[in-house]
Design a protein around this motif. Sequence first.
Motif, PDB file in Angstrom:
ATOM      1  N   PRO A   6       0.799  -1.232   0.000  1.00  0.00           N
ATOM      2  CA  PRO A   6       0.000   0.000   0.000  1.00  0.00           C
ATOM      3  C   PRO A   6       0.835   1.288   0.000  1.00  0.00           C
ATOM      4  O   PRO A   6       0.519   2.223  -0.742  1.00  0.00           O
ATOM      5  CB  PRO A   6      -0.842  -0.119   1.273  1.00  0.00           C
ATOM      6  N   LYS A   7       1.895   1.345   0.787  1.00  0.00           N
ATOM      7  CA  LYS A   7       2.730   2.550   0.806  1.00  0.00           C
ATOM      8  C   LYS A   7       3.438   2.744  -0.522  1.00  0.00           C
ATOM      9  O   LYS A   7       3.594   3.868  -0.997  1.00  0.00           O
ATOM     10  CB  LYS A   7       3.755   2.474   1.947  1.00  0.00           C
ATOM     11  N   GLU A   8       3.878   1.655  -1.136  1.00  0.00           N
ATOM     12  CA  GLU A   8       4.542   1.745  -2.437  1.00  0.00           C
ATOM     13  C   GLU A   8       3.561   2.247  -3.499  1.00  0.00           C
ATOM     14  O   GLU A   8       3.910   3.090  -4.323  1.00  0.00           O
ATOM     15  CB  GLU A   8       5.107   0.380  -2.829  1.00  0.00           C
ATOM     16  N   GLN A   9       2.327   1.736  -3.454  1.00  0.00           N
ATOM     17  CA  GLN A   9       1.313   2.171  -4.409  1.00  0.00           C
ATOM     18  C   GLN A   9       0.993   3.645  -4.221  1.00  0.00           C
ATOM     19  O   GLN A   9       0.790   4.375  -5.184  1.00  0.00           O
ATOM     20  CB  GLN A   9       0.042   1.323  -4.279  1.00  0.00           C
ATOM     21  N   LYS A  10       0.990   4.106  -2.975  1.00  0.00           N
ATOM     22  CA  LYS A  10       0.735   5.522  -2.706  1.00  0.00           C
ATOM     23  C   LYS A  10       1.811   6.384  -3.362  1.00  0.00           C
ATOM     24  O   LYS A  10       1.518   7.423  -3.945  1.00  0.00           O
ATOM     25  CB  LYS A  10       0.687   5.780  -1.204  1.00  0.00           C
ATOM     26  N   ASN A  32      12.809  -2.460  -8.657  1.00  0.00           N
ATOM     27  CA  ASN A  32      14.252  -2.718  -8.765  1.00  0.00           C
ATOM     28  C   ASN A  32      14.966  -2.275  -7.488  1.00  0.00           C
ATOM     29  O   ASN A  32      16.046  -1.693  -7.545  1.00  0.00           O
ATOM     30  CB  ASN A  32      14.829  -1.989  -9.986  1.00  0.00           C
ATOM     31  N   ASN A  33      14.363  -2.587  -6.353  1.00  0.00           N
ATOM     32  CA  ASN A  33      14.878  -2.162  -5.057  1.00  0.00           C
ATOM     33  C   ASN A  33      16.322  -2.584  -4.823  1.00  0.00           C
ATOM     34  O   ASN A  33      17.082  -1.866  -4.171  1.00  0.00           O
ATOM     35  CB  ASN A  33      13.992  -2.692  -3.934  1.00  0.00           C
ATOM     36  N   ASP A  34      16.718  -3.727  -5.358  1.00  0.00           N
ATOM     37  CA  ASP A  34      18.096  -4.185  -5.143  1.00  0.00           C
ATOM     38  C   ASP A  34      19.116  -3.213  -5.732  1.00  0.00           C
ATOM     39  O   ASP A  34      20.255  -3.133  -5.265  1.00  0.00           O
ATOM     40  CB  ASP A  34      18.303  -5.591  -5.716  1.00  0.00           C
ATOM     41  N   LYS A  35      18.705  -2.436  -6.742  1.00  0.00           N
ATOM     42  CA  LYS A  35      19.599  -1.445  -7.351  1.00  0.00           C
ATOM     43  C   LYS A  35      19.333  -0.029  -6.855  1.00  0.00           C
ATOM     44  O   LYS A  35      20.236   0.789  -6.783  1.00  0.00           O
ATOM     45  CB  LYS A  35      19.456  -1.484  -8.877  1.00  0.00           C
ATOM     46  N   THR A  36      18.045   0.281  -6.539  1.00  0.00           N
ATOM     47  CA  THR A  36      17.676   1.657  -6.212  1.00  0.00           C
ATOM     48  C   THR A  36      17.481   1.920  -4.724  1.00  0.00           C
ATOM     49  O   THR A  36      17.651   3.048  -4.274  1.00  0.00           O
ATOM     50  CB  THR A  36      16.365   2.046  -6.920  1.00  0.00           C
ATOM     51  N   GLY A  37      17.042   0.914  -3.980  1.00  0.00           N
ATOM     52  CA  GLY A  37      16.752   1.095  -2.559  1.00  0.00           C
ATOM     53  C   GLY A  37      15.431   1.788  -2.288  1.00  0.00           C
ATOM     54  O   GLY A  37      15.099   2.080  -1.139  1.00  0.00           O
ATOM     55  N   TRP A  38      14.629   2.040  -3.325  1.00  0.00           N
ATOM     56  CA  TRP A  38      13.381   2.791  -3.157  1.00  0.00           C
ATOM     57  C   TRP A  38      12.417   2.108  -2.195  1.00  0.00           C
ATOM     58  O   TRP A  38      11.829   2.764  -1.339  1.00  0.00           O
ATOM     59  CB  TRP A  38      12.701   3.004  -4.505  1.00  0.00           C
ATOM     60  N   ALA A  39      12.206   0.794  -2.332  1.00  0.00           N
ATOM     61  CA  ALA A  39      11.239   0.096  -1.472  1.00  0.00           C
ATOM     62  C   ALA A  39      11.663   0.202  -0.009  1.00  0.00           C
ATOM     63  O   ALA A  39      10.828   0.383   0.878  1.00  0.00           O
ATOM     64  CB  ALA A  39      11.090  -1.365  -1.895  1.00  0.00           C
ATOM     65  N   ASP A  47       3.908   7.484   6.746  1.00  0.00           N
ATOM     66  CA  ASP A  47       2.848   7.673   5.738  1.00  0.00           C
ATOM     67  C   ASP A  47       2.577   9.130   5.432  1.00  0.00           C
ATOM     68  O   ASP A  47       2.365   9.493   4.270  1.00  0.00           O
ATOM     69  CB  ASP A  47       1.539   7.020   6.203  1.00  0.00           C
ATOM     70  N   ASP A  48       2.563   9.985   6.451  1.00  0.00           N
ATOM     71  CA  ASP A  48       2.201  11.386   6.219  1.00  0.00           C
ATOM     72  C   ASP A  48       3.262  12.157   5.442  1.00  0.00           C
ATOM     73  O   ASP A  48       3.014  13.257   4.980  1.00  0.00           O
ATOM     74  CB  ASP A  48       1.889  12.099   7.538  1.00  0.00           C
ATOM     75  N   GLU A  49       4.440  11.581   5.269  1.00  0.00           N
ATOM     76  CA  GLU A  49       5.487  12.236   4.487  1.00  0.00           C
ATOM     77  C   GLU A  49       5.513  11.761   3.036  1.00  0.00           C
ATOM     78  O   GLU A  49       6.291  12.269   2.229  1.00  0.00           O
ATOM     79  CB  GLU A  49       6.854  11.996   5.131  1.00  0.00           C
ATOM     80  N   LEU A  50       4.675  10.809   2.704  1.00  0.00           N
ATOM     81  CA  LEU A  50       4.635  10.267   1.341  1.00  0.00           C
ATOM     82  C   LEU A  50       3.654  11.062   0.491  1.00  0.00           C
ATOM     83  O   LEU A  50       2.619  10.569   0.064  1.00  0.00           O
ATOM     84  CB  LEU A  50       4.248   8.784   1.362  1.00  0.00           C
ATOM     85  N   VAL A  51       3.980  12.316   0.237  1.00  0.00           N
ATOM     86  CA  VAL A  51       3.142  13.180  -0.592  1.00  0.00           C
ATOM     87  C   VAL A  51       4.014  13.905  -1.606  1.00  0.00           C
ATOM     88  O   VAL A  51       5.173  14.218  -1.335  1.00  0.00           O
ATOM     89  CB  VAL A  51       2.368  14.208   0.258  1.00  0.00           C
ATOM     90  N   ALA A  52       3.438  14.161  -2.758  1.00  0.00           N
ATOM     91  CA  ALA A  52       4.157  14.898  -3.792  1.00  0.00           C
ATOM     92  C   ALA A  52       4.179  16.372  -3.420  1.00  0.00           C
ATOM     93  O   ALA A  52       3.214  16.903  -2.884  1.00  0.00           O
ATOM     94  CB  ALA A  52       3.487  14.697  -5.147  1.00  0.00           C
TER      95      ALA A  52
END
Length: 67
Positions: A6-10, A32-39, A47-52
Amino acid sequence: MKPLKPKEQKVVDEFESARPGLGAIAENNIRNNDKTGWADIIADTPDDELVAGEGSASNSFMYKRIG
């Protein structure tokens, strides 16, 4: 391909709403988390910081002019 958490989809949705097409790039970086580390970064972000947001960046490179 497994569904995003859910957080990734957000994050994907926020990027897509900021600019169409960016959602696909964000999803690719998450998968591609193994290369980017994004996940991992998303999992560690509240959660409240995951905004554009809007902002600007200055280019720190200088280019010689040709001509």
